[in-house]
Design an enzyme around this catalytic site. Sequence first.
Site, PDB file in Angstrom:
ATOM      1  N   PRO A  27      40.110  44.461  39.461  1.00 11.40           N
ATOM      2  CA  PRO A  27      40.915  43.316  39.888  1.00 11.40           C
ATOM      3  C   PRO A  27      40.858  42.121  38.938  1.00 11.40           C
ATOM      4  O   PRO A  27      39.823  41.854  38.326  1.00 11.40           O
ATOM      5  CB  PRO A  27      40.301  42.939  41.247  1.00 11.40           C
ATOM      6  CG  PRO A  27      38.944  43.545  41.246  1.00 11.40           C
ATOM      7  CD  PRO A  27      39.041  44.784  40.413  1.00 11.40           C
ATOM      8  N   ASN A  28      41.991  41.466  38.840  1.00 11.92           N
ATOM      9  CA  ASN A  28      42.183  40.228  38.063  1.00 11.92           C
ATOM     10  C   ASN A  28      42.232  40.443  36.553  1.00 11.92           C
ATOM     11  O   ASN A  28      42.491  39.504  35.802  1.00 11.92           O
ATOM     12  CB  ASN A  28      41.113  39.169  38.397  1.00 11.92           C
ATOM     13  CG  ASN A  28      41.122  38.810  39.877  1.00 11.92           C
ATOM     14  OD1 ASN A  28      42.178  38.495  40.418  1.00 11.92           O
ATOM     15  ND2 ASN A  28      39.989  38.888  40.540  1.00 11.92           N
ATOM     16  N   ARG A  35      43.170  34.026  31.830  1.00 11.20           N
ATOM     17  CA  ARG A  35      42.086  33.862  32.801  1.00 11.20           C
ATOM     18  C   ARG A  35      40.773  33.454  32.116  1.00 11.20           C
ATOM     19  O   ARG A  35      40.243  34.210  31.296  1.00 11.20           O
ATOM     20  CB  ARG A  35      41.882  35.202  33.518  1.00 11.20           C
ATOM     21  CG  ARG A  35      40.753  35.219  34.502  1.00 11.20           C
ATOM     22  CD  ARG A  35      40.467  36.629  35.004  1.00 11.20           C
ATOM     23  NE  ARG A  35      39.356  36.601  35.927  1.00 11.20           N
ATOM     24  CZ  ARG A  35      38.556  37.628  36.165  1.00 11.20           C
ATOM     25  NH1 ARG A  35      38.748  38.780  35.564  1.00 11.20           N
ATOM     26  NH2 ARG A  35      37.564  37.511  37.018  1.00 11.20           N
ATOM     27  N   TYR A  40      36.360  35.477  29.091  1.00 10.61           N
ATOM     28  CA  TYR A  40      37.034  36.769  28.905  1.00 10.61           C
ATOM     29  C   TYR A  40      37.882  36.865  27.646  1.00 10.61           C
ATOM     30  O   TYR A  40      38.484  37.903  27.393  1.00 10.61           O
ATOM     31  CB  TYR A  40      37.897  37.062  30.147  1.00 10.61           C
ATOM     32  CG  TYR A  40      37.088  37.036  31.433  1.00 10.61           C
ATOM     33  CD1 TYR A  40      35.993  37.886  31.583  1.00 10.61           C
ATOM     34  CD2 TYR A  40      37.389  36.150  32.469  1.00 10.61           C
ATOM     35  CE1 TYR A  40      35.228  37.860  32.742  1.00 10.61           C
ATOM     36  CE2 TYR A  40      36.631  36.119  33.630  1.00 10.61           C
ATOM     37  CZ  TYR A  40      35.555  36.971  33.762  1.00 10.61           C
ATOM     38  OH  TYR A  40      34.787  36.961  34.903  1.00 10.61           O
ATOM     39  N   ASN A  92      36.015  49.142  33.620  1.00 15.98           N
ATOM     40  CA  ASN A  92      35.557  47.782  33.915  1.00 15.98           C
ATOM     41  C   ASN A  92      35.898  47.539  35.382  1.00 15.98           C
ATOM     42  O   ASN A  92      37.045  47.222  35.715  1.00 15.98           O
ATOM     43  CB  ASN A  92      36.251  46.753  33.014  1.00 15.98           C
ATOM     44  CG  ASN A  92      35.734  45.341  33.274  1.00 15.98           C
ATOM     45  OD1 ASN A  92      35.024  45.107  34.252  1.00 15.98           O
ATOM     46  ND2 ASN A  92      36.091  44.405  32.410  1.00 15.98           N
ATOM     47  N   ALA A  95      35.172  42.498  39.514  1.00 16.85           N
ATOM     48  CA  ALA A  95      34.353  41.983  40.621  1.00 16.85           C
ATOM     49  C   ALA A  95      33.803  43.112  41.504  1.00 16.85           C
ATOM     50  O   ALA A  95      32.749  42.948  42.144  1.00 16.85           O
ATOM     51  CB  ALA A  95      35.163  41.002  41.455  1.00 16.85           C
ATOM     52  N   GLU A 116      30.519  51.959  31.430  1.00 16.71           N
ATOM     53  CA  GLU A 116      30.884  50.719  32.138  1.00 16.71           C
ATOM     54  C   GLU A 116      31.027  49.600  31.110  1.00 16.71           C
ATOM     55  O   GLU A 116      30.149  49.430  30.260  1.00 16.71           O
ATOM     56  CB  GLU A 116      29.756  50.404  33.133  1.00 16.71           C
ATOM     57  CG  GLU A 116      29.901  49.083  33.852  1.00 16.71           C
ATOM     58  CD  GLU A 116      28.678  48.796  34.754  1.00 16.71           C
ATOM     59  OE1 GLU A 116      27.853  49.715  34.992  1.00 16.71           O
ATOM     60  OE2 GLU A 116      28.553  47.640  35.195  1.00 16.71           O
ATOM     61  N   HIS A 118      32.017  45.424  30.399  1.00 12.78           N
ATOM     62  CA  HIS A 118      32.317  44.053  30.841  1.00 12.78           C
ATOM     63  C   HIS A 118      32.602  43.205  29.618  1.00 12.78           C
ATOM     64  O   HIS A 118      31.856  43.273  28.628  1.00 12.78           O
ATOM     65  CB  HIS A 118      31.140  43.452  31.618  1.00 12.78           C
ATOM     66  CG  HIS A 118      30.802  44.260  32.828  1.00 12.78           C
ATOM     67  ND1 HIS A 118      31.573  44.225  33.971  1.00 12.78           N
ATOM     68  CD2 HIS A 118      29.825  45.166  33.049  1.00 12.78           C
ATOM     69  CE1 HIS A 118      31.069  45.068  34.851  1.00 12.78           C
ATOM     70  NE2 HIS A 118      30.014  45.656  34.320  1.00 12.78           N
ATOM     71  N   ARG A 125      25.237  35.224  33.352  1.00 11.60           N
ATOM     72  CA  ARG A 125      26.092  34.443  34.251  1.00 11.60           C
ATOM     73  C   ARG A 125      25.418  34.278  35.626  1.00 11.60           C
ATOM     74  O   ARG A 125      24.207  34.433  35.744  1.00 11.60           O
ATOM     75  CB  ARG A 125      27.472  35.111  34.341  1.00 11.60           C
ATOM     76  CG  ARG A 125      28.154  35.161  32.952  1.00 11.60           C
ATOM     77  CD  ARG A 125      29.544  35.735  33.010  1.00 11.60           C
ATOM     78  NE  ARG A 125      30.422  34.921  33.849  1.00 11.60           N
ATOM     79  CZ  ARG A 125      31.622  35.333  34.285  1.00 11.60           C
ATOM     80  NH1 ARG A 125      32.067  36.546  33.958  1.00 11.60           N
ATOM     81  NH2 ARG A 125      32.360  34.553  35.037  1.00 11.60           N
TER      82      ARG A 125
END
Length: 176
Positions: A27-28, A35, A40, A92, A95, A116, A118, A125
């Site tokens: 998502p996003n 964003r 990112y 990825n 969230a 995976e 990111h 973070r």
Amino acid sequence: MTTKRTSRASTQSGSTLRPHVLVLHGPNLNLLGNREPKHYGIATLDDINRMLVGLGEAAGVHVETFQQNHEGALIDKLHEAVRDRVDFIVINPAAYTHTSVALRDALAATAIPFVEVHLSNIHARESFRHHSYFSDLAVGVVSGLGAHGYELALEYALRYLQNRTPHGSQKTEKAH
Ligand code: DQA
């Protein structure tokens, strides 16, 4: 009983005999480019996907990309990945990394090896981002290298597929 899947050529249309890598974005990530660029970067999702598909083409590998904001749609795509005989996944989960047992279970059920990714360094973070429901199942994790992380994950996948024996196991423990 073993859960290891055997090596086979992809049979999806347009990819006959070519290995098939699925790149899943959660998502996003459709908002990339605008964003929170400090986390990112400025590459759009299209930029990233184009780069990955191009790398796949150069290597004779079918790279399919898929982004969804809905958990169920990502889960359905993983079920389809088994049917489509996907050989490797780069994901990825965004969230859902930190929340989704359902997506984790779907990925585990596929028994397809995955990396995976990111864009940001999730460990640098907020503390709620430090835990991933996926990392212990992943072949590896790339975090904090921006869009380059996807490229590294795909390079790893290409090498992993090259090192595969006819029975689907790796010639060496890991595809280093
Ligand atoms: C992300 C990190 C997640 O914590 C976040 O929710 C995302 C993107 C990353 O690529 O850095 O949406 O997965």
